[in-house]
Design a protein around this motif. Sequence first.
Motif, mmCIF file in Angstrom:
data_model
loop_
_atom_site.group_PDB
_atom_site.id
_atom_site.type_symbol
_atom_site.label_atom_id
_atom_site.label_comp_id
_atom_site.label_asym_id
_atom_site.label_seq_id
_atom_site.Cartn_x
_atom_site.Cartn_y
_atom_site.Cartn_z
ATOM 1 N N ARG A 129 0.834 -1.337 -0.110
ATOM 2 C CA ARG A 129 -0.059 -0.028 -0.040
ATOM 3 C C ARG A 129 0.860 1.240 -0.003
ATOM 4 O O ARG A 129 1.044 1.825 1.134
ATOM 5 C CB ARG A 129 -0.979 0.082 1.213
ATOM 6 N N PRO A 130 1.521 1.580 -0.955
ATOM 7 C CA PRO A 130 2.408 2.781 -1.192
ATOM 8 C C PRO A 130 1.855 4.053 -0.893
ATOM 9 O O PRO A 130 0.678 4.177 -0.568
ATOM 10 C CB PRO A 130 2.669 2.642 -2.684
ATOM 11 N N GLU A 131 2.943 4.745 -0.510
ATOM 12 C CA GLU A 131 2.512 6.224 -0.104
ATOM 13 C C GLU A 131 1.526 6.298 1.133
ATOM 14 O O GLU A 131 0.760 7.047 1.024
ATOM 15 C CB GLU A 131 1.804 7.149 -1.378
ATOM 16 N N TYR A 132 2.230 5.593 2.200
ATOM 17 C CA TYR A 132 1.572 5.761 3.533
ATOM 18 C C TYR A 132 0.072 5.081 3.504
ATOM 19 O O TYR A 132 -0.954 5.786 4.187
ATOM 20 C CB TYR A 132 1.613 7.135 4.185
ATOM 21 N N GLY A 133 -0.043 3.966 2.701
ATOM 22 C CA GLY A 133 -1.406 3.438 2.519
ATOM 23 C C GLY A 133 -2.439 4.149 1.585
ATOM 24 O O GLY A 133 -3.699 3.775 1.277
ATOM 25 N N LEU A 134 -2.145 5.035 0.727
ATOM 26 C CA LEU A 134 -2.776 6.011 -0.064
ATOM 27 C C LEU A 134 -3.210 5.141 -1.438
ATOM 28 O O LEU A 134 -4.429 5.297 -1.960
ATOM 29 C CB LEU A 134 -2.379 7.145 -0.438
ATOM 30 N N VAL A 135 -2.220 4.389 -1.559
ATOM 31 C CA VAL A 135 -2.603 3.833 -2.983
ATOM 32 C C VAL A 135 -2.536 2.423 -2.880
ATOM 33 O O VAL A 135 -1.894 1.561 -2.401
ATOM 34 C CB VAL A 135 -1.048 3.909 -3.782
ATOM 35 N N VAL A 136 -3.743 1.761 -3.782
ATOM 36 C CA VAL A 136 -3.850 0.068 -4.028
ATOM 37 C C VAL A 136 -3.423 0.174 -5.229
ATOM 38 O O VAL A 136 -3.890 0.407 -6.322
ATOM 39 C CB VAL A 136 -5.379 -0.069 -3.753
ATOM 40 N N PRO A 137 -2.112 -0.530 -5.472
ATOM 41 C CA PRO A 137 -1.661 -0.948 -6.561
ATOM 42 C C PRO A 137 -2.362 -1.916 -7.648
ATOM 43 O O PRO A 137 -3.121 -2.589 -6.958
ATOM 44 C CB PRO A 137 -0.139 -1.432 -6.561
ATOM 45 N N VAL A 138 -2.002 -1.732 -8.745
ATOM 46 C CA VAL A 138 -2.655 -2.659 -9.759
ATOM 47 C C VAL A 138 -1.574 -3.883 -9.953
ATOM 48 O O VAL A 138 -0.296 -3.562 -10.223
ATOM 49 C CB VAL A 138 -3.085 -2.036 -11.227
ATOM 50 N N PHE A 139 -2.151 -5.159 -9.850
ATOM 51 C CA PHE A 139 -1.201 -6.143 -9.830
ATOM 52 C C PHE A 139 -1.191 -7.159 -11.380
ATOM 53 O O PHE A 139 -2.363 -7.066 -12.104
ATOM 54 C CB PHE A 139 -1.454 -7.380 -9.080
ATOM 55 N N ALA A 140 -0.233 -7.402 -11.771
ATOM 56 C CA ALA A 140 0.147 -8.118 -12.988
ATOM 57 C C ALA A 140 1.129 -9.232 -12.999
ATOM 58 O O ALA A 140 2.218 -8.975 -12.434
ATOM 59 C CB ALA A 140 0.501 -7.261 -14.255
ATOM 60 N N GLU A 141 0.854 -10.312 -13.235
ATOM 61 C CA GLU A 141 1.542 -11.549 -13.249
ATOM 62 C C GLU A 141 2.773 -11.346 -14.290
ATOM 63 O O GLU A 141 2.291 -11.158 -15.490
ATOM 64 C CB GLU A 141 0.967 -12.887 -13.362
ATOM 65 N N ILE A 142 3.707 -11.867 -14.049
ATOM 66 C CA ILE A 142 5.074 -11.942 -15.017
ATOM 67 C C ILE A 142 5.565 -13.516 -14.626
ATOM 68 O O ILE A 142 5.205 -14.186 -13.577
ATOM 69 C CB ILE A 142 6.152 -11.111 -14.861
ATOM 70 N N ASP A 143 6.495 -13.730 -15.508
ATOM 71 C CA ASP A 143 7.368 -15.058 -15.394
ATOM 72 C C ASP A 143 7.916 -15.136 -13.844
ATOM 73 O O ASP A 143 8.556 -14.268 -13.554
ATOM 74 C CB ASP A 143 8.511 -15.356 -16.141
ATOM 75 N N SER A 144 7.561 -15.958 -12.709
ATOM 76 C CA SER A 144 7.932 -16.382 -11.598
ATOM 77 C C SER A 144 7.688 -14.885 -10.754
ATOM 78 O O SER A 144 8.518 -14.564 -9.811
ATOM 79 C CB SER A 144 9.541 -16.578 -11.472
ATOM 80 N N GLY A 145 6.691 -14.257 -10.970
ATOM 81 C CA GLY A 145 6.484 -13.001 -10.034
ATOM 82 C C GLY A 145 5.210 -12.321 -10.427
ATOM 83 O O GLY A 145 4.437 -12.716 -11.330
ATOM 84 N N VAL A 146 5.178 -11.289 -9.569
ATOM 85 C CA VAL A 146 4.047 -10.135 -9.925
ATOM 86 C C VAL A 146 4.786 -8.808 -9.739
ATOM 87 O O VAL A 146 5.573 -8.308 -9.246
ATOM 88 C CB VAL A 146 3.070 -10.277 -8.907
ATOM 89 N N VAL A 147 4.203 -8.020 -10.836
ATOM 90 C CA VAL A 147 4.451 -6.564 -10.647
ATOM 91 C C VAL A 147 3.297 -5.700 -10.201
ATOM 92 O O VAL A 147 2.124 -5.811 -10.739
ATOM 93 C CB VAL A 147 4.755 -5.905 -12.462
ATOM 94 N N ALA A 148 3.434 -4.769 -9.152
ATOM 95 C CA ALA A 148 2.479 -4.095 -8.580
ATOM 96 C C ALA A 148 2.811 -2.409 -8.952
ATOM 97 O O ALA A 148 3.909 -2.026 -8.617
ATOM 98 C CB ALA A 148 2.403 -3.999 -7.173
ATOM 99 N N THR A 149 1.750 -1.883 -9.630
ATOM 100 C CA THR A 149 2.039 -0.576 -10.251
ATOM 101 C C THR A 149 1.175 0.099 -9.581
ATOM 102 O O THR A 149 -0.101 0.095 -9.432
ATOM 103 C CB THR A 149 1.639 -0.558 -11.669
ATOM 104 N N GLY A 150 1.532 1.560 -9.124
ATOM 105 C CA GLY A 150 0.753 2.477 -8.320
ATOM 106 C C GLY A 150 1.523 3.451 -7.758
ATOM 107 O O GLY A 150 2.426 3.163 -7.106
ATOM 108 N N GLY A 151 1.318 4.895 -7.805
ATOM 109 C CA GLY A 151 2.047 5.718 -7.185
ATOM 110 C C GLY A 151 3.260 6.057 -8.135
ATOM 111 O O GLY A 151 3.298 6.084 -9.175
ATOM 112 N N SER A 152 4.348 6.468 -7.334
ATOM 113 C CA SER A 152 5.477 7.094 -7.880
ATOM 114 C C SER A 152 6.578 5.815 -8.200
ATOM 115 O O SER A 152 7.655 6.187 -8.654
ATOM 116 C CB SER A 152 6.433 7.873 -7.052
ATOM 117 N N GLY A 153 5.964 4.498 -8.163
ATOM 118 C CA GLY A 153 7.062 3.480 -8.561
ATOM 119 C C GLY A 153 6.479 2.396 -8.740
ATOM 120 O O GLY A 153 5.096 2.294 -8.454
ATOM 121 N N ARG A 154 7.031 1.088 -9.109
ATOM 122 C CA ARG A 154 6.452 -0.142 -9.377
ATOM 123 C C ARG A 154 7.495 -1.211 -8.541
ATOM 124 O O ARG A 154 8.609 -0.922 -8.142
ATOM 125 C CB ARG A 154 6.714 -0.566 -10.840
#
Length: 618
Positions: A129-154
């Motif tokens: 929950r980036p930015e002190y809980g303000l951001v609920v990121p979007v998740f996308a599966e990749i090979d052997s993992g997951v990317v969370a996108t939201g706020g100022s970084g991934r």
Amino acid sequence: MSDLPIADHALLSDRHSAALVTRDGSIAWLCFPRFDSESVFASILDDAAGHWSIRPSTLATSTRSYVEGTMALQTTFHTDEGTLELIDALELGDSSDPHRLGENAPHTLLRGVHCTRGRVTIEMTCRPRPEYGLVVPVFAEIDSGVVATGGSGRLTLSLPAPVTGLGGEIRVRFTLEAGQHRYFALQRTRLGEPLPGAYTQDEIATGLASTTASWQEWSAIHQSYDGPWRELVHHSGRVLQALSYQPTGAIVAAATTSLPEEIGGERNWDYRYSWVRDASFTMKALWVAACPDEAHEFFDFMTAAAAHSSPDRHLQIMFGIGGEHDLSERFLPQLTGWRGSGPVRVGNGAWDQPQLDVYGELLDAAFRLSEQLGEIEPATRTFLVALADAAASQWQQPDNGIWEIRGAPRHFLYSKLMCWVALDRAIAMAEQLHATDRVAEWSTMAAQIRATILEKGWNEEAGAFTQSFDSPDLDAAALMLPIVGFLPASDPRVLATVDAIIERLTDTRGLVYRYQTDTGVDGLNGNEGTFLLCTFWLAHVLAAGGRSGEAREVFERAVSHTNDVGLLAEEIDSETGEQLGNFPQAFSHVGLINAAWAIDQAESHFPANEGTPAENAP
């Protein structure tokens, strides 16, 4: 609302940022890529603000410890079916120089599990929950993992097994048999940077092994203290190293923000910045616990950060870890705070207070580390000379004092004392500072300050040196009078002050308050716990005064409050014995190191404070 005890957490650090891990394997606090960055996980301040847990799926008990000589944490879970070891570390990265620990840290949290007995089913839940809980990121599966996108970084989460749930959180479940290992990693990248693929299992295993080896190599090179409480002192030295920001040499006061000094109270501050005072104390403690070859980095940082300083302008008392000046305070209303203790703050409103003691603390650190500094760079010499001149010109002004009182400025004894220290140490270092022409003027002013402290700092009504001139209120900061060499610990006025503090500023547990908050002097509502640094000061002074038996008793009472992995917060709740305040707190570990050293010196018949540096200078 998070109500897990503060002491149930352990620290991870790559000397860029910090994480806190709970006893049951949950990351409850993580800021990327710096100590003062917005949090990715902050469940310690609010259950909804994110966490990352790895634990057995069935009921388990746990024990934990740091891998010897490191800040890598090992938690062992015991279930009816098997035993699981979890190891956590913030990756230090490769460096050819063991003195530059964390130089190439990749901003990655590494976690590994190993089944050592039977079989264990493991559940992993990652809820960023980036930015002190303000951001609920979007998740996308990749090979052997997951990317969370939201706020100022991934965030890239590397996983050893398929995802079993991907809603507002990432869930994984799998079973290990005895002898099997699996690994996880969480890496942060800024928007616009290339997105890395998931780490392989071998890469994570190698990163954990390398990080552990780097900490152990650093400890072997730097840590030579061999007195009483050796392991506690060495561990505290590693904690202080973990609280330093490698890119600049800045040192944070603590790894967290807004952990309260009173449950439900308003004394909740952001300590993820570099206070001149705390950092100077830390450098001096590292002189005992870890041979700081980073002394040049620290003074280079302070010189650059305070480059505007002049005898007519107050030195700013704290900076961002990158040298930032404006640390304006704001509230985070989305966070309820630990045990509902709001407000949660980011920034610190004390940044622009006048606090005259900082001159003495910096020059005292420079004097203690003069051998490490060697030939001082011209810019640093100019800076240190300017500090002495500032102390000479400003010492008669009122200020907000060491405890950053949010009331009207006063003539605090400790502030005057440290102005005297600034001049005393500058005189002792005059040749090294290329400032022998300043000695006569500095000596005259130091004598004036000394006479004023002896006249106005002593209070007949209190029978002690007190918090401020013309006030009967006690303050544990008066214990610094003998510690800095202003008066010997055997002086009758010092002895009377020590006895007054023991009688009137000590709780039933034998721990010391900073001062009595019910006097209204600090401009805040509520109370606070006993202050561990002040308790260690008492042990230090007792040892220096030849009362080493009493000193040991006070020291043992204080260190009895370390948690299971040797960490201390700022304060102790007088009623419950719980740790309170930001965690872990550099001040507390500084006090532990210095008090242990003072007791060792006293028992070795080499007093820790005999005369002043200026008197002892050749």
